[in-house]
Design an enzyme around this catalytic site. Structure first.
Site, mmCIF file in Angstrom:
data_model
loop_
_atom_site.group_PDB
_atom_site.id
_atom_site.type_symbol
_atom_site.label_atom_id
_atom_site.label_comp_id
_atom_site.label_asym_id
_atom_site.label_seq_id
_atom_site.Cartn_x
_atom_site.Cartn_y
_atom_site.Cartn_z
ATOM 1 N N CYS A 18 0.859 -1.189 0.000
ATOM 2 C CA CYS A 18 0.000 0.000 0.000
ATOM 3 C C CYS A 18 0.888 1.229 0.000
ATOM 4 O O CYS A 18 1.919 1.282 0.661
ATOM 5 C CB CYS A 18 -0.958 -0.008 1.190
ATOM 6 S SG CYS A 18 -0.369 0.835 2.648
ATOM 7 N N HIS A 65 1.348 3.263 3.581
ATOM 8 C CA HIS A 65 2.157 2.769 4.694
ATOM 9 C C HIS A 65 3.322 1.888 4.246
ATOM 10 O O HIS A 65 4.136 1.484 5.062
ATOM 11 C CB HIS A 65 1.278 1.953 5.657
ATOM 12 C CG HIS A 65 0.093 2.712 6.172
ATOM 13 N ND1 HIS A 65 -1.139 2.703 5.541
ATOM 14 C CD2 HIS A 65 -0.039 3.526 7.247
ATOM 15 C CE1 HIS A 65 -1.990 3.477 6.214
ATOM 16 N NE2 HIS A 65 -1.346 3.987 7.255
ATOM 17 N N GLN A 77 -5.575 -0.343 -3.690
ATOM 18 C CA GLN A 77 -6.293 -1.463 -4.304
ATOM 19 C C GLN A 77 -7.237 -1.003 -5.423
ATOM 20 O O GLN A 77 -7.361 -1.653 -6.452
ATOM 21 C CB GLN A 77 -7.064 -2.205 -3.204
ATOM 22 C CG GLN A 77 -7.707 -3.492 -3.697
ATOM 23 C CD GLN A 77 -8.458 -4.210 -2.595
ATOM 24 O OE1 GLN A 77 -8.108 -4.108 -1.426
ATOM 25 N NE2 GLN A 77 -9.498 -4.934 -2.956
HETATM 26 ZN ZN LIG Z 1 -1.951 1.411 4.101
#
Ligand SMILES: [Zn+2]
Length: 202
Positions: free
Chosen positions: A90, A93, A131
């Site tokens: 992601c 993070h 996503q």
């Molecule tokens: Zn994340």
């Protein structure tokens, strides 16, 4: 024995300070660890190697991945490739999110080599991602390459950035869907795709 510390500093200066490993050594210090501890000594280099692999999608493009594997056929029923495993990071993070992608399309004149669909998913997964964008990129890439009547992509994933930090319940899965062309406009096509994906646990 003259000034071993100076020697060490000189050696460190010779290191390329721009490498990921070099920065990782600093990060290990910043979290309160000793990068020279035996178990950690080679960790920065291992991390660099792993990160480069996990972001290898930046060095690929549609043409290299598909490598000409589009075929002309007289086939106009739905092609579906289910349960394509992927692992991504992601972009908020830089922690993993991973799961399965289900990809379907209705060909007009061309189809993709089946193994290429999985490669395509992985090309987009091996980048810093969200996503939703990954799902849409997969759909649009297929649309661009073989101009089918429609494309459907469903991605189911678990996000460690949420699960490890306790933001989300342990079993939470995020589902994202991209439907283009016939998959968006034709309910029958869409329903057929959704039921084929659901039937996988039979
Ligand atoms: Zn994340």
């Amino acid at each position: 024995m003259t000034k071993p510390t100076e020697e060490i500093i000189l050696n460190e200066e010779k290191l390329d300070t721009k490498t990921i490993a070099c920065h990782m050594r600093e990060i290990i210090k910043l979290v309160g660890e000793d990068p020279n501890r035996e178990g950690l000594r080679k960790t920065p280099e291992r991390f660099e190697k792993a990160l480069k692999f996990l972001t290898g999608g930046y060095h690929q493009n549609l043409d290299t991945v598909l490598n000409g594997a589009t075929f002309s056929v007289c086939y106009d029923d739905m092609v579906i490739v289910k349960d394509i495993e992927f692992f991504s990071l992601c972009e908020h993070h830089m922690l993993p999110f991973f799961g399965k992608a289900h990809v379907a399309y209705l060909p007009t004149k061309k189809v993709l080599g089946l193994s290429k669909v999985a490669r395509l998913v992985n090309m987009f997964a091996r980048r810093l991602q969200i996503q939703e964008r990954m799902t849409s990129q997969i759909a649009h890439a297929i649309e661009e390459k073989i101009a089918p009547q429609g494309v459907g992509v469903i991605v189911e994933a678990r996000h460690l950035c949420m699960q490890m930090r306790g933001v989300e319940k342990q079993h939470g899965q995020a589902v994202t869907i991209a439907m283009l062309g016939a998959f968006r406009h034709n309910k029958e096509t869409r329903d057929e795709f959704l039921s084929l994906v659901r039937s996988r646990k039979g």
